[in-house]
Structure formats: structure tokens, C-alpha cells
Design a protein around this motif. Sequence first.
Motif, PDB file in Angstrom:
ATOM      1  N   GLU A 155     -29.467  -7.786 -40.256  1.00 12.22           N
ATOM      2  CA  GLU A 155     -29.711  -7.661 -38.921  1.00 12.22           C
ATOM      3  C   GLU A 155     -30.489  -6.969 -38.172  1.00 12.22           C
ATOM      4  N   VAL A 156     -30.435  -5.770 -37.839  1.00  9.41           N
ATOM      5  CA  VAL A 156     -31.174  -4.822 -37.164  1.00  9.41           C
ATOM      6  C   VAL A 156     -32.305  -5.298 -37.132  1.00  9.41           C
ATOM      7  N   SER A 157     -32.979  -5.399 -38.397  1.00  5.25           N
ATOM      8  CA  SER A 157     -34.369  -4.782 -38.875  1.00  5.25           C
ATOM      9  C   SER A 157     -34.736  -6.733 -38.408  1.00  5.25           C
ATOM     10  N   ARG A 158     -36.016  -7.484 -37.291  1.00  7.82           N
ATOM     11  CA  ARG A 158     -35.798  -8.615 -36.911  1.00  7.82           C
ATOM     12  C   ARG A 158     -37.826  -9.079 -37.847  1.00  7.82           C
ATOM     13  N   THR A 159     -38.251  -7.162 -37.588  1.00  6.42           N
ATOM     14  CA  THR A 159     -39.220  -7.322 -37.611  1.00  6.42           C
ATOM     15  C   THR A 159     -40.144  -6.759 -39.209  1.00  6.42           C
ATOM     16  N   ASN A 160     -41.383  -6.973 -39.295  1.00  4.74           N
ATOM     17  CA  ASN A 160     -41.583  -6.918 -40.798  1.00  4.74           C
ATOM     18  C   ASN A 160     -41.571  -5.525 -40.717  1.00  4.74           C
ATOM     19  N   ILE A 161     -41.541  -4.795 -42.207  1.00  5.77           N
ATOM     20  CA  ILE A 161     -41.600  -3.181 -42.396  1.00  5.77           C
ATOM     21  C   ILE A 161     -41.979  -3.029 -43.927  1.00  5.77           C
ATOM     22  N   LEU A 211     -41.851 -13.758 -48.513  1.00  9.97           N
ATOM     23  CA  LEU A 211     -41.177 -12.379 -48.740  1.00  9.97           C
ATOM     24  C   LEU A 211     -42.171 -11.307 -48.424  1.00  9.97           C
ATOM     25  N   PHE A 212     -43.564 -11.059 -48.136  1.00 10.20           N
ATOM     26  CA  PHE A 212     -44.533 -10.435 -47.184  1.00 10.20           C
ATOM     27  C   PHE A 212     -45.319 -10.813 -46.014  1.00 10.20           C
ATOM     28  N   PRO A 232     -49.596  -4.082 -47.347  1.00 13.97           N
ATOM     29  CA  PRO A 232     -48.410  -5.354 -47.398  1.00 13.97           C
ATOM     30  C   PRO A 232     -46.758  -4.562 -46.602  1.00 13.97           C
ATOM     31  N   LYS A 233     -46.516  -5.693 -46.208  1.00 11.63           N
ATOM     32  CA  LYS A 233     -44.848  -5.444 -44.850  1.00 11.63           C
ATOM     33  C   LYS A 233     -43.868  -7.175 -45.480  1.00 11.63           C
ATOM     34  N   VAL A 234     -42.285  -6.233 -45.517  1.00 12.63           N
ATOM     35  CA  VAL A 234     -41.721  -6.976 -46.002  1.00 12.63           C
ATOM     36  C   VAL A 234     -40.938  -7.689 -45.341  1.00 12.63           C
ATOM     37  N   THR A 235     -41.274  -8.981 -45.053  1.00 13.77           N
ATOM     38  CA  THR A 235     -40.972 -10.003 -43.716  1.00 13.77           C
ATOM     39  C   THR A 235     -39.046 -10.164 -44.233  1.00 13.77           C
ATOM     40  N   GLY A 236     -38.494 -10.213 -42.907  1.00 13.56           N
ATOM     41  CA  GLY A 236     -36.664 -10.627 -42.489  1.00 13.56           C
ATOM     42  C   GLY A 236     -36.216 -11.027 -43.936  1.00 13.56           C
ATOM     43  N   LYS A 237     -37.200 -12.378 -44.195  1.00 13.02           N
ATOM     44  CA  LYS A 237     -36.657 -13.173 -45.362  1.00 13.02           C
ATOM     45  C   LYS A 237     -36.916 -12.615 -46.899  1.00 13.02           C
ATOM     46  N   GLY A 238     -37.706 -12.067 -46.903  1.00 14.42           N
ATOM     47  CA  GLY A 238     -38.192 -10.537 -47.693  1.00 14.42           C
ATOM     48  C   GLY A 238     -37.167  -9.226 -48.111  1.00 14.42           C
ATOM     49  N   GLN A 239     -37.104  -8.792 -46.521  1.00 11.05           N
ATOM     50  CA  GLN A 239     -35.935  -7.876 -46.852  1.00 11.05           C
ATOM     51  C   GLN A 239     -33.981  -8.527 -46.845  1.00 11.05           C
TER      52      GLN A 239
END
Length: 255
Positions: A155-161, A211-212, A232-239
Motif C-alpha cells: 500500500e505504501v509503495s505506489r511507485t515502480n521499484i 508486472l514490470f 526492469p522495475k516492478v509495478t504496483g500490480k507486480g508487487q
Amino acid sequence: MTSNSIQPFDFKGTPVRAFEDVKGNRLFCAKDVAEALGYTNTNKAIGDHVRGVTNRYPITDSLGREQQAVFIGEGDLYRLIASSKLPSAQEFESWIFDTVVPSIRKHGGYMAGQEHMTPEQMALASMRWLNSKVEEQARQLEAQKSQVLFAKAVEVSRTNILVGDLAKILKSNGVDIGSTRLFAWMRDRGYLMKSGMAKNMPTQRSMDLGLFHVKETTIVHADGHTTINKTPKVTGKGQTYFINKFLTGSQEVAA
């Protein structure tokens, strides 16, 4: 109503589950009763003789899986007993209504062999049962706590990581995994490319699932030529997707 509310008892080695619902109705697991009465085809016996309203409640089978079982009232219990041809049916009837039903009414459950226990032994057995339930609930609460932490992390992470950041989130919530192992886990399961120039880049399947996201960074070198760096970054959906995989244990972690 949960499977923890249903109390099992034993009739000559055959477990029979029963409980009293919030309205005071005494309900019995139809399949257990049919087996205790010696019916060879329990489903047919239930279909032939059960006439009242049936209720479905979750029970845990011998393999630890949760199943929806049919529970019947006293009227249908009588019908199954009356239709059984075995001599033990009368004994079963007496035991149900002289021992088990009064115990459910008085104690909310039945403990195997309680009719031979002294009051002190009953109290000790009850305490042991209650302690086991408290320990079970504590384990469930701990598991729920982990789920809440996972949910909050997403929930806290709303950005790609970065994949490495996802590994840190997993590790901080009890999953023994690091960045290198998480990359390997994703490659082994077809989320990232395994080899070549595109190694560790998302597969088409991952991109189709959302997912990415691939971040492209243009790098200008000293001689003036430029290259594009892809990360490659993991999207919110991917997380959410990957955390749920580890949370539910639906995928094994790569060694």
C-alpha cells in the motif's frame, strides 16, 4: 462459523463431528454419521434418507485441506439411524442422545471418553483443549500479522521499484530471500529472461500481465556517442502479485 467450532467425538473408532449452532440446533456431519452407522455408500444413504434442511460448514480433512461438509439436524439423524440395518445402530442412537447431546448442551462439545472421567479429569482435559486452541489462535494471529505487514508494504509503495527493493520488502516481512535469489526465482519461473543480451529483462508474459515496467535511461559517453540503459522495475500490480505468491506459499523459493 469456523472449523474450530466443530467438536469431533469417537464412536468405536469412527470420528463423528457435531456442534450446537447459535440458535441452539444440534447439527451432525452427515458423512461421519453414515460411516459410523455402517453405510457402504454414504452419499447414497444421505441422498435417500435426509429430508430436512442441510447446512454446509468447513471441516479439515485428513490431509489438512478445508472441505465444505453437509451437517444435518436431529430429525435426519433419526432417519439415518432408523434406516441402518446394523445392530450397532441402536447403540449409536443411545450413545448420541444419552451422552453426546447432553454434553454438547452442557459443555458446548464432547471429549472422547469423557463419560469415564472424574470431574477433575474433565476439568484438566478441558484446560488442555482450551490451551491448544489458544496456541492455535496465536499462530493464526501471527500469520495474519504477517499478511497485514505485506499489505501495508504494498500500500505504501505506489511507485515502480527495483527487484532488489522488492527483495528487501519480502525479507523485512519474514521471507528469507535476497536480490540475487529473487532474480533467480523470477528467471526460473519465466518472469525474467534467462540468458543473452536481454537477461533479467521481463518476458513478454510478464509485460502482458503488467508486472514490470522497463525504465530506459540515455547515457551520453565522453566521445559523444549515446547508449540506452534498460532497468526492469516492478509495478504496483507486480508487487502485489509477487508478494501474494510468497505470502500464500504458492511458489517455492529458489535455493
